[in-house]
Design a protein around this motif. Structure first.
Motif, mmCIF file in Angstrom:
data_model
loop_
_atom_site.group_PDB
_atom_site.id
_atom_site.type_symbol
_atom_site.label_atom_id
_atom_site.label_comp_id
_atom_site.label_asym_id
_atom_site.label_seq_id
_atom_site.Cartn_x
_atom_site.Cartn_y
_atom_site.Cartn_z
ATOM 1 N N ARG A 1 0.838 -1.205 0.000
ATOM 2 C CA ARG A 1 0.000 0.000 0.000
ATOM 3 C C ARG A 1 0.875 1.258 0.000
ATOM 4 O O ARG A 1 0.643 2.192 -0.784
ATOM 5 N N LYS A 2 1.916 1.262 0.853
ATOM 6 C CA LYS A 2 2.795 2.437 0.935
ATOM 7 C C LYS A 2 3.567 2.646 -0.359
ATOM 8 O O LYS A 2 3.741 3.785 -0.816
ATOM 9 N N VAL A 3 4.026 1.560 -0.947
ATOM 10 C CA VAL A 3 4.777 1.672 -2.198
ATOM 11 C C VAL A 3 3.871 2.207 -3.311
ATOM 12 O O VAL A 3 4.278 3.062 -4.112
ATOM 13 N N ALA A 4 2.629 1.732 -3.350
ATOM 14 C CA ALA A 4 1.682 2.235 -4.350
ATOM 15 C C ALA A 4 1.399 3.716 -4.134
ATOM 16 O O ALA A 4 1.317 4.492 -5.098
ATOM 17 N N GLU A 5 1.268 4.117 -2.875
ATOM 18 C CA GLU A 5 1.000 5.526 -2.578
ATOM 19 C C GLU A 5 2.171 6.424 -2.974
ATOM 20 O O GLU A 5 1.987 7.619 -3.210
ATOM 21 N N GLY B 1 3.187 -0.572 -10.458
ATOM 22 C CA GLY B 1 3.368 -2.015 -10.416
ATOM 23 C C GLY B 1 4.489 -2.338 -9.446
ATOM 24 O O GLY B 1 5.348 -1.493 -9.163
ATOM 25 N N ILE B 2 4.471 -3.559 -8.909
ATOM 26 C CA ILE B 2 5.468 -3.968 -7.923
ATOM 27 C C ILE B 2 5.995 -5.343 -8.299
ATOM 28 O O ILE B 2 5.228 -6.240 -8.665
ATOM 29 N N VAL B 3 7.307 -5.506 -8.195
ATOM 30 C CA VAL B 3 7.937 -6.822 -8.294
ATOM 31 C C VAL B 3 8.486 -7.137 -6.911
ATOM 32 O O VAL B 3 9.310 -6.391 -6.373
ATOM 33 N N ALA C 1 -3.576 -6.206 -3.214
ATOM 34 C CA ALA C 1 -2.778 -4.989 -3.351
ATOM 35 C C ALA C 1 -3.458 -3.994 -4.291
ATOM 36 O O ALA C 1 -4.172 -4.389 -5.217
ATOM 37 N N PRO C 2 -3.231 -2.695 -4.070
ATOM 38 C CA PRO C 2 -3.881 -1.683 -4.905
ATOM 39 C C PRO C 2 -3.300 -1.562 -6.310
ATOM 40 O O PRO C 2 -3.903 -0.908 -7.169
#
Length: 281
Positions: free
Chosen positions: A75-79, A84-86, A108-109
């Motif tokens: 959530r924090k990384v998306a904010e 996208g996240i790896v 995840a968002p």
């Protein structure tokens, strides 16, 4: 902030803090349980405290991050602006960390790709760096995953331990494998293979085992352009001396990292650990 793919790993990657900050890598901490205290690796327990506890034979166990911890991280990384996240983690054969990340990724968002690298320590760290470098040049999540998997496929990890008892007690090797190093004070060399810790060779003395470790690493590195990491637990002089010898023996050496492992890996190997990761670029 621009749209980008963010890289998440876990605390067992043992990447230097400056390196993580420079490449925007986030590490989710595993937990060390010391007696009745649950402590986060990297912030709440030092390797010195761990080594002292192990030497006194105090009960030490480790625990994966919960799915909730991963969910909060995503959530924090998306904010922060990631689209996208790896999420790259230590071998699923050694920990449930990957499984917890998979559970969190479902809610995840932003889209999350969770990867079992089959690696640990800087073998995992080099995979995270490869993914981060791919993302920094505008790569997609798929391209970052491909870069990490390619790095993992070429990376080898070897290590020496004074005793197999800690690995046996932690369930990371079986009783039959533990016998490999028990007779006649044989000193074991091990390798990471297929995501598991497996016996490699047995040598009569610690000095001969470390010399053999050096030889194996030099042969594996050859003349290729490689990064090497030397890890230890409560054995800084051993690690520094080995690193100096490898600098002289590996003609294609790019970067060489020397670091003490954190509490999670240390809890399963015990003081005296000397490990080397060889990772061709």
């Amino acid at each position: 902030m621009s749209r980008h793919v963010a890289i998440v790993t876990d605390s067992t990657a043992y990447l230097p803090q400056r390196t993580m900050e420079r490449h925007g890598i986030t590490a989710v901490p595993l937990t060390v349980v010391l007696g009745d205290q649950a402590l986060e690796e990297g912030t709440e327990i030092s390797t010195r405290s761990l080594a002292q506890a192990l030497q006194k034979r105090r009960p030490v166990t480790t625990s994966r991050p919960s799915p909730q911890v991963f969910a909060e991280t995503y959530r924090k990384v998306a904010e922060s602006g990631a689209t996208g996240i790896v999420s790259l983690h230590l071998s699923a054969e050694l920990s449930g960390t990957h499984d917890a990340a998979v559970v969190a990724a479902r809610e995840a968002p932003v889209p999350v790709r969770v990867v079992d690298t089959g690696m640990v320590a800087m073998a995992l760290g080099f995979c995270a760096l490869a993914a981060a470098e791919a993302a920094e040049t505008g790569g997609t999540a798929d391209e970052a995953v491909t870069a990490a998997e390619k790095r993992a496929a070429g990376t080898s990890a070897y290590f020496y331990v004074d005793t197999l008892d800690f690995l046996r007690r932690g369930g990371r090797i079986g009783a039959a494998q533990a016998l490999f190093g028990s007779a006649l004070a044989v000193k074991p060399l091990l390798q990471l293979r297929g995501g598991r810790i497996e016996p490699l060779e047995k040598v009569r003395t610690a000095s001969r085992a470390i010399a053999r470790l050096e030889e194996i690493v030099a042969d594996r590195a050859g003349s290729a352009h490689v990064d090497i990491a030397v890890h230890h637990l409560a054995a800084p002089d051993r690690a520094s001396a080995l690193a100096d010898r490898l600098r002289a023996r590996v003609p294609g050496l790019a970067d060489l990292h020397v670091s003490e492992v954190g509490a999670v890996i240390g809890a399963h190997t015990g003081p005296g650990l000397l490990g080397v990761v060889v990772s061709p670029r």
